[in-house]
Design an enzyme around this catalytic site. Structure first.
Site, mmCIF file in Angstrom:
data_model
loop_
_atom_site.group_PDB
_atom_site.id
_atom_site.type_symbol
_atom_site.label_atom_id
_atom_site.label_comp_id
_atom_site.label_asym_id
_atom_site.label_seq_id
_atom_site.Cartn_x
_atom_site.Cartn_y
_atom_site.Cartn_z
ATOM 1 N N ILE A 136 0.888 -1.167 0.000
ATOM 2 C CA ILE A 136 0.000 0.000 0.000
ATOM 3 C C ILE A 136 0.920 1.209 0.000
ATOM 4 C CG2 ILE A 136 -0.189 -0.025 2.543
ATOM 5 C CD1 ILE A 136 -3.034 1.097 2.250
ATOM 6 N N SER A 137 0.606 2.205 -0.814
ATOM 7 C CA SER A 137 1.507 3.346 -0.961
ATOM 8 C C SER A 137 1.640 4.126 0.351
ATOM 9 C CB SER A 137 0.997 4.285 -2.060
ATOM 10 O OG SER A 137 0.859 3.584 -3.274
ATOM 11 N N GLN A 138 2.781 4.767 0.496
ATOM 12 C CA GLN A 138 3.066 5.615 1.659
ATOM 13 C C GLN A 138 2.137 6.840 1.615
ATOM 14 O OE1 GLN A 138 6.998 7.151 1.297
ATOM 15 N NE2 GLN A 138 6.856 8.382 3.164
#
Ligand code: SAH
Length: 217
Positions: free
Chosen positions: A67-69
C-alpha cells in the site's frame, strides 16, 4: 478494530498526527489533507498491520505489493489536482485501492487498472465500503492504459516504468497532466507531465521508491 472510525492506534487522534506530519513535509492542499484524515487506511490492510496504518510508510498488502506511503499518495494527488480538478482520471496500479479512495471524491471519475485480480477484488470492496461509486475498474496491463475511455484529463501511476509508456502519453488529453514515478529500482524520479497539443512538459518532483510497473507483453 475494523470499524470505520477506529480506536487506539487507528483513532482520529492518530490520523490527525499523520496529517500534521504531512503538512510539515510540505503538503498544502486542504482537500488532500482532508482525505488523508478521512480515509480509514487501516481498513485497506490486514488486521495484523492495522496498528501501523497511520505511520507514514508503505506496508505489505500481499502478492509482493505494498500500500503506498501516505506522503507519496498525498504528494501525487496534490500534483495532479493543483491546477484544478481533472474530470476523468486514469489510475494505473489500483493495489488495495487506498490511493483510489483518496482521489475519487476530488475528481469527476476514476478509471483504475490493476493487473493482479485478487488485489482488484479487494480494492473494489474497500472503495465501495466507503460509499465511493465514481470508480470503474479493469483487470489489465496498465502499460497499455485504458483506451476505451481515453483521453484522460489526469493520469496517476502507482508503479514505476523505466521509460514513460507511449500509450499513456497518447491517452493524456490536451491540457492534461500525468504524475508518475519513472526509472529503475533505487533510481526513480517522480515526474509530472503536462500535455499541450503534442508538447509534453516534464517537471521533476523528486526521488521516490515504487514497485516496478510490470510489462506483461
Ligand atoms: N496505490 C496503491 C498501491 C499500488 S502498488 C495503493 O494505494 O494501495 C502498485 C500496484 O501496481 C500493484 O498493485 C501492482 O500489482 C500494480 N501493477 C504493477 N504493474 C502493473 C501493470 N503493468 N498494470 C497494472 N497494474 C500493475
Amino acid at each position: 478494530m475494523s470499524s470505520r472510525e477506529g480506536i487506539g492506534m487507528t483513532s482520529m487522534r492518530t490520523r490527525e498526527r499523520l496529517v500534521r506530519r504531512l503538512q510539515e513535509q510540505g503538503i498544502r492542499a486542504p482537500a488532500v489533507l482532508g482525505r488523508i484524515r478521512d480515509v480509514p487506511r487501516h481498513l485497506f490492510m490486514d488486521e495484523a498491520l492495522a496498528s501501523r496504518a497511520y505511520e507514514d510508510t508503505a506496508l505489505p498488502i500481499g502478492l509482493g505489493q505494498t500500500i503506498s506511503q501516505p506522503y507519496v499518495v498525498a504528494r501525487m494527488t496534490e500534483a495532479l489536482i493543483e491546477a484544478g480538478a481533472p474530470e476523468k482520471v486514469l489510475e494505473v496500479g489500483t493495489g488495495c485501492g487506498y490511493q483510489t479512495a483518496v482521489l475519487a471524491p476530488l475528481v469527476g471519475k476514476v478509471f483504475s487498472v490493476e493487473y493482479l485480480k485478487p488485489l482488484l477484488r479487494k480494492a473494489r470492496q474497500n472503495v465501495a465500503a466507503l460509499s465511493l461509486y465514481n470508480v470503474r475498474y479493469r483487470q489489465g496491463d496498465g502499460w497499455q492504459g485504458w483506451s476505451k475511455y481515453a483521453p484522460y484529463d489526469g493520469i496517476i501511476v502507482a508503479a514505476a516504468p523505466e521509460l514513460i509508456p507511449t500509450a499513456l502519453l497518447e491517452q493524456l488529453a490536451d491540457g492534461g497532466r500525468m504524475v508518475l514515478p519513472v526509472g529503475p529500482p533505487r533510481n526513480q524520479r517522480l515526474m509530472r507531465i503536462t500535455r499541450t497539443d503534442n508538447d509534453y512538459r516534464q517537471e521533476d518532483l523528486g526521488g521516490v521508491s515504487f514497485v516496478p510497473l510490470v510489462r506483461s507483453t
